[in-house]
Structures are given as structure tokens and as C-alpha cells.
Design a protein around this motif. Structure first.
Motif, short mmCIF file in Angstrom:
data_model
loop_
_atom_site.label_atom_id
_atom_site.label_comp_id
_atom_site.label_asym_id
_atom_site.label_seq_id
_atom_site.Cartn_x
_atom_site.Cartn_y
_atom_site.Cartn_z
N LYS A 133 0.41 -3.02 -6.52
CA LYS A 133 -0.85 -3.77 -6.48
C LYS A 133 -0.62 -5.24 -6.27
O LYS A 133 -1.56 -6.00 -6.02
N THR A 156 -1.71 -9.20 -1.99
CA THR A 156 -2.45 -7.98 -2.34
C THR A 156 -2.20 -6.94 -1.24
O THR A 156 -1.86 -7.31 -0.12
N VAL A 202 -7.13 -7.81 -9.14
CA VAL A 202 -5.87 -7.69 -9.90
C VAL A 202 -5.03 -8.95 -9.70
O VAL A 202 -4.54 -9.54 -10.67
N GLU A 213 0.82 -1.20 0.00
CA GLU A 213 0.00 0.00 0.00
C GLU A 213 0.86 1.26 0.00
O GLU A 213 0.63 2.20 -0.77
N ASP A 247 -8.33 -4.51 -5.89
CA ASP A 247 -6.97 -5.02 -5.70
C ASP A 247 -6.97 -6.55 -5.60
O ASP A 247 -6.05 -7.22 -6.08
#
Lengths: 417, 417
Positions: A207, A379, A400, A202, A397
């Protein structure tokens, strides 16, 4: 044959559903073999069947979700995570990797090499004092009769808790006494999707974490013994203050972690002093100390350095010290080759990623230690919060990494075909 | 008229006898109004009578041992200490001053100014959460009906405990509701003999402490709030570790005590951290902090400095801090003139003495605060140990101070005649 709903919406919706299987109270509390765990287990079996997969339990309640045509003993690409949670934990730890694996197994049915989802019954050690019991069973390393008499905090035996889950259809028949849990499939490669549980991704705006190592750790209890004396009548220069010595050691541990540098960490997680009164110089103090590193030799050096500093502090203060290693785990390298491949793919797909170590333990450790080429994908975790009701990763996220995993598993399936 | 056995042997023997009045377990446990305390009280009354003294209880069980001819309200030189003990305390704290006073009152009967022994029922606050209740009653400052509902840890009310002691003959009739304990005698001067409870006299080879001040104190609870985070996944430079902040504050308190210099002391007596697990960076921590000084202005400066340092440490670490004063007592100067006189006498008698402050509170505080010219004499404590079964002062040392007190009281009696 059902079409797989490999979509962000399905991922989000099934995560929401899984989070409903919890004991009352804040966050998610789903402890191995309890009624909420069993409800989740049966729900997951039904979901898999609705997606055209077979759901097969092993003898201790691990679950494989796989193409119904797959014969036991087949070599598979294993993707999964764990079904249990800590007490009052979050909605994503374990659950994300479980739901992602369900959707991936359904999506990739019929791939060049079979992809099967595994769901371990237990990883956290939050009910019985045994972490990673699930994956050890999945890998044929666990002899259930040896754990039978472990008890949870209400005094329930592990074997009795398992038997009640078995009665609800959440585990296959027990193996004979002394025999290990029979293995259902052989993992040729293994992947686990998981939230980071830390703030690194983060804070860097990444990501995806490509995890190539799981840090090892040592846990050491320090017990300091000085002299309990009247705090009003004992001059400063005549004290053997166990808490003051402990305080120096807390800061020495922190300094050691900072000096060693990332990925090293050193933590004093607990402290107490006795008798613990305003007007008595503490006679004894206890500290809970932990060091972690991704390199085993460096971990050993850290533990030694911490012990050395702690002993020097205690000696200078005339305070006795006992250091007792309570537990430890070696650092576990995952597959560098698979991490290289994942890096290259992430770069090719323009996903902001970071190659990194995991500071926390995971089921994947056991696969890697068993010789299976293994990899984890992380993640971002909002504020790094985990093992807490506030645990949060945005669905976007989560998606992804799941979509990336689809491409990676397809590549693996081709590699191994 | 009985001859007073004002001898080392009598002092030693009666101290041994008094130590037998205790609850089972290590050391001495004689809590106000309990059966052992009552046994000791009745024994003491009988001992006084055997020495030709009258033993008069007040309404809450304080005891005066005095010439039977003394009229209530007389101006006396008061010498004494307390009958109660801490839980599992030593044989000398309070007891020494009590037995010495008994022998001195008998020895000095008929002196130019009457010398009366007082024995307070309670000083330690070890049964009910009220220290110095005895002496406050002795000085006419206590309204029993206001303490009636205080409870000990078994739920027994103070008034009920007192009533049972009264039934055994250990207290006079209760005053009317809202009225204070009637005063029996007026103290013109006051002396207390006590063990030091610290290591100063022993370490300097001194036999006598001439105490001219009782230190004041402030007790502050510090509550720190950082962020509980996974210790494996949270990098060192991204932590807000409540325990690390607390550790710095423990050492800052110690440094403050050392820098301020004797007689100042600063102590962190207790510490805890939550959740208190190896693998979680502590989110909250609590410290029990105490500063003491014999000078009130300096005490206030110390408290302010500790708060300032603690806030700066917390701020630098991004940790919130709450500081709450839990209790305090102003520093109490005793009579400088009486201390000067005692110093001169000790020097004249070639007794190795030291003029000093008391770091601990004592009954004498209340006399001094009431305007009575007051003094304390200390004896050495082996290794400074007190409030512990291992508390020990050699009989020879106890006798030095008692014999000195005899001379001092004779001088006082002459001064006041």
C-alpha cells in the motif's frame, strides 16, 4: 482559526475538484500558465485560505501554503508536488501530492517545526521544453530572464505566458534581469507524495512505497545507414538492411535491461525506417533508446554496453551507426536515514510497504540535489498506468499514504524542534 | 528505305537523348501523360519515322513502332518496354528496353516474321495508383472508362491527363464507354530487354540474364498492440512492448528469407511505433512485410510461415497482432522453351550468361499471363542500384544484350515463318 478537514472524504472531494481544471478532451490537460492552470491556482489559493493558511506565490508561480504567521526565510518542513499535467494525463499525477500537502499543512499548523506545503508551477515539461522549471525556481536556482524566449508549440514565449498568469494573480513580481527567483522559505526536509506510475506496489499487494532513490537515465538516438535497394531483386545475402540492424538493437536493449535486472530498465521507445515502402530494403533507420538505473556507475556501464552491442550489430551487418546522447540525468539518492525511519514507522503501523526506487523523475530530485534531506512516498497505481486518462489509485490507498505522511511529518517536526 | 543504325553508338546516343525528357530534379522523372512524357513520346515517334518505321499510338498512348506496310491485327514478334519512370529514377529502367526495341525493329524490318517494337505508356504506377495499365491496354484487357476517375497526387483525373496527351498527338481516339482499348497487333512471341535492378549479374561477372520467371509477392501489414507504459517505472518483466515484438518479427522475416534460400526474399520495408517517445514503452507498432518467390506454392508457404512466426512471437509476448494482406501478384513463369533456346544461343556465342528469375515485376508478366510465349533479357546493374539517379549499366553491357537480342529475334522470326 479553521479546523482542518484532514479526512479521506476531503482528500477525495478536493481531488475531484482539481480535476475539473483542465482543457477539453480526455483526461486532464493543465499546462503551466494556461487558463485552466490559472483557474486551478486561484482555486487552490482560496482553498488554503479557507483552511486558515496563507497562500504566497513566488515570481514564477510556485505556491507556498503556510501558517500566516510564518516569516519569509523561515526553515520549514516542505511537503508538496506539482500543479501541471502532461497533455491528456491523469487525475492523480502531481494533483495527489498537491492536495495531500494542502491538507497536511492545514492539519499540522502549529507543529513543533513549521510544515509548509509547496506547489510547483511546472514539473512535466509538457508545455515548454523545460522540465522541473518550477522546483528550480522554488530553490532559487532559476534565472527567469534566461528562459524568457523559450516557446510552446503555438509559439507563445515563456515570459509572455508567465506574465499573463501574473496578471491573474498567480505569480509575484518578476526579479530584475539576470537575477534568480527569490526563495520564500528554506526547506530543512522535504517530502513528496505521488502515485507510483508503475505496477510494482499493486502487483505485490503493498500500500505504500518508501522511495529512497530516483533513477538516472540516458537517452540516445541511434541513426543507422545501410543501402536502400529493391526488395525484389536484392538477394538476402547481399543486403545492408538498416531496419534489420535496428531490430537487433531493439532486442539487444531489451536483453540488456533484463540481464542487468531490476531496478535497471532499457527501452527502445521509437523506431522508423526510410524510405518505408514494401518493396525497398530500408536504407536508413532511427531508434530512440533509453537506459535507466538507480546507481550512477551502473547507468554509465549500461549506456556503454548498449553502445557496444549496437556498434557490434551494425558492424557485423555492414551498416553505419551514429549514437547521439540526447539527454540524461544522474541517479539521485534520497535520504537513506529518512527512508529507514519511514520503514520502521510503516512496519510499526503494520502498513504493507515496499522500499523502492522511482524510475521516473520528480520535483524531489531537485531538493535532494540541493542537499535537502528528502523522501518520497508512493501509492499503488492501477495496472501501472500513468500519463493517461485511465490513471487510477483508489481513494482508500491515497488516504493510507496521506495518513502515514501525517505521522511521519509529526515525527520530523519533533526531530527538528 | 533508311539504313538502321544498329550500333553501340546509336544506342548510347538515343538513351542520352531520352534521358533529357524529365522533370527537373535529380535523375529521371517522366510520369505517364505529363509534358516530359509527351515530349519523349513525340521524339520517339520522330526517331522511328527517321528510321523508316511507322509509329502508331493506341487509345491510351501505347506506341507501336513497325514496318509501315504492316496491317493492323497482324501477328508480330513484339519487343519493347515502358516509357514512364519512377520519381527521381534512373536513365535505364524502361528506357533501355524502349531504345533497344526501336533499333531492333528498324534493323529487323523485312524479317521472315514481322518484328514490331512496343512502348508501353505506363508500367511503374508512379503517377496514378495503377501499375501495368499500359500493357493491359496493349493486350486489349483495359477498359479506359473504368480508370477515368483515378487521380494523381495533385488531384488530376487519369482521363483528363490522357486527354491532354491525346491533344498533343500521343494517343489515338478513345474507345466508347465500357469498351476496351482496341488491340493493334497480336503478339506471337514477346521479348523485353531490361536492366537487372539487382546485383546478381554484376557480382557473378555475367553479361546477360536469361529470365525464365517473374517472382510473385505478397505484401502484409502487421499491426501490433501491446501496452503503452512509462519506460522508467515499468519493470522489464512486466512489459507488453509492441516494438520489441515487431523487432523480433523483422528478424523472423529476414531469417525466413535466408532459410528458404534464393530466389526467395523476405523484407520488412517499414516500421513505426507509437507514441514514439524515449520514455514510453511502445503500445502499438506497425510493420510492412513482403515475401517474394518464383514458385507460387513456395510463396504461399512463405506467407503462411511468416504469419505463423509473427503470431507466435506476439502470443509469447502477450501482444495482439493483426496481419492484413495489402496486395499480391502470383509468380509468372515465362517460356521455358524460349529460355532454353536463348541459353543455348548464349553458350554458342560464348556470352557469360545466367539463367535467372526476376524479383521485380515487368510488362512481360502481362504478356505471359495472356498466354504469349515470352522472355526477358537482363543486363548487369552497377551495385544493383535502380529506381535511383545512380542507376547505371555500362553501354558495352547494354550493347551485348541488344546484339544478342538481334540474333535471338532472327531465330524466332525463322521459327515462326
Amino acid at each position: 482559526m479553521t479546523t482542518s478537514p484532514f479526512t479521506l472524504e476531503a482528500l477525495s472531494e478536493k481531488l475531484d475538484q482539481l480535476a475539473t481544471f483542465t482543457a477539453p478532451g480526455p483526461g486532464v490537460t493543465r499546462l503551466v500558465y494556461d487558463e485552466h492552470w490559472c483557474d486551478a491556482h486561484l482555486w487552490l489559493q482560496a482553498e488554503a485560505r479557507a483552511l486558515g493558511l496563507a497562500a504566497t506565490c513566488d515570481a514564477i508561480g510556485n505556491l507556498w501554503l503556510h501558517d500566516p504567521g510564518l516569516m519569509p526565510g523561515t526553515r520549514v518542513i516542505a511537503v508538496g508536488s506539482h500543479l501541471d499535467s502532461v497533455r491528456q494525463g491523469g487525475r492523480f499525477d502531481g494533483a495527489y501530492g498537491t492536495i495531500a500537502a494542502l491538507l497536511l499543512a492545514a492539519e499540522l499548523r502549529g507543529s513543533a517545526t513549521p510544515v509548509a506545503a509547496f506547489v510547483t508551477c511546472e514539473e512535466e515539461g509538457s508545455r515548454f521544453p523545460m522540465a522541473l522549471t518550477g522546483v528550480r525556481g522554488l530553490l532559487g536556482q532559476l534565472v527567469p530572464s534566461r528562459c524568457a524566449d523559450q516557446r510552446d508549440r503555438d509559439g507563445v514565449r515563456w515570459a509572455d505566458a508567465l506574465a499573463s498568469a501574473r496578471a491573474r494573480g498567480c505569480a509575484a513580481e518578476a526579479p530584475p534581469d539576470g537575477a534568480p527567483v527569490p526563495k520564500l522559505f528554506n526547506a530543512a526536509r522535504q517530502l513528496e507524495l505521488h502515485i507510483e506510475q508503475g505496477p510494482v506496489l499493486e502487483s505485490m499487494g503493498a500500500k505504500l512505497g518508501v522511495v529512497d532513490t530516483i533513477a538516472g537515465y540516458r537517452r540516445v538516438r541511434a541513426r543507422l545507414t545501410g543501402e536502400a535497394r529493391h526488395a525484389g531483386t536484392t538477394p538476402m545475402d547481399r543486403r545492408r538492411d538498416a531496419l534489420a540492424a535496428a531490430a537487433e538493437i531493439v532486442l539487444a536493449a531489451e536483453a540488456l535491461g533484463l540481464e542487468t535486472g531490476a531496478p535497471a530498465v532499457a527501452t527502445a521507445g521509437g523506431a522508423s525506417a526510410e524510405p518505408g515502402l514494401y518493396n525497398v530494403v530500408p536504407g536508413t533507420a532511427t531508434l530512440l533508446l533509453e537506459v535507466r538505473h538507480t546507481d550512477d556507475a551502473a547507468l554509465v556501464r549500461m549506456e556503454a554496453a548498449l553502445g557496444e552491442r549496437a556498434r557490434a550489430i551494425a558492424a557485423r551487418r555492414g551498416v553505419a551507426i551514429e549514437l547521439e546522447v540526447q539527454s540524461g540525468e544522474a541517479a539521485t539518492p534520497l535520504s537513506a536515514a529518512l527512508a529507514d525511519q519511514a520503514e520502521a514507522m510503516a512496519a510499526g503501523m503494520a502498513i504493507p510497504y515496499r522500499r523502492m526506487a522511482s524510475g521516473a523523475g520528480h520535483d524531489t530530485m531537485a531538493f535532494a540535489q540541493d542537499g535537502v534531506p528528502a523522501l518520497m512516498l508512493f501509492t499503488p497505481s492501477r495496472l501501472g498506468i500513468s500519463h493517461h486518462p485511465d490513471e487510477l489509485t483508489k481513494v482508500r490507498d491515497l488516504w493510507v499514504a496521506a495518513a502515514f505522511a501525517r505521522e511521519l511529518l509529526l515525527a520530523w517536526a519533533k526531530d527538528l524542534a
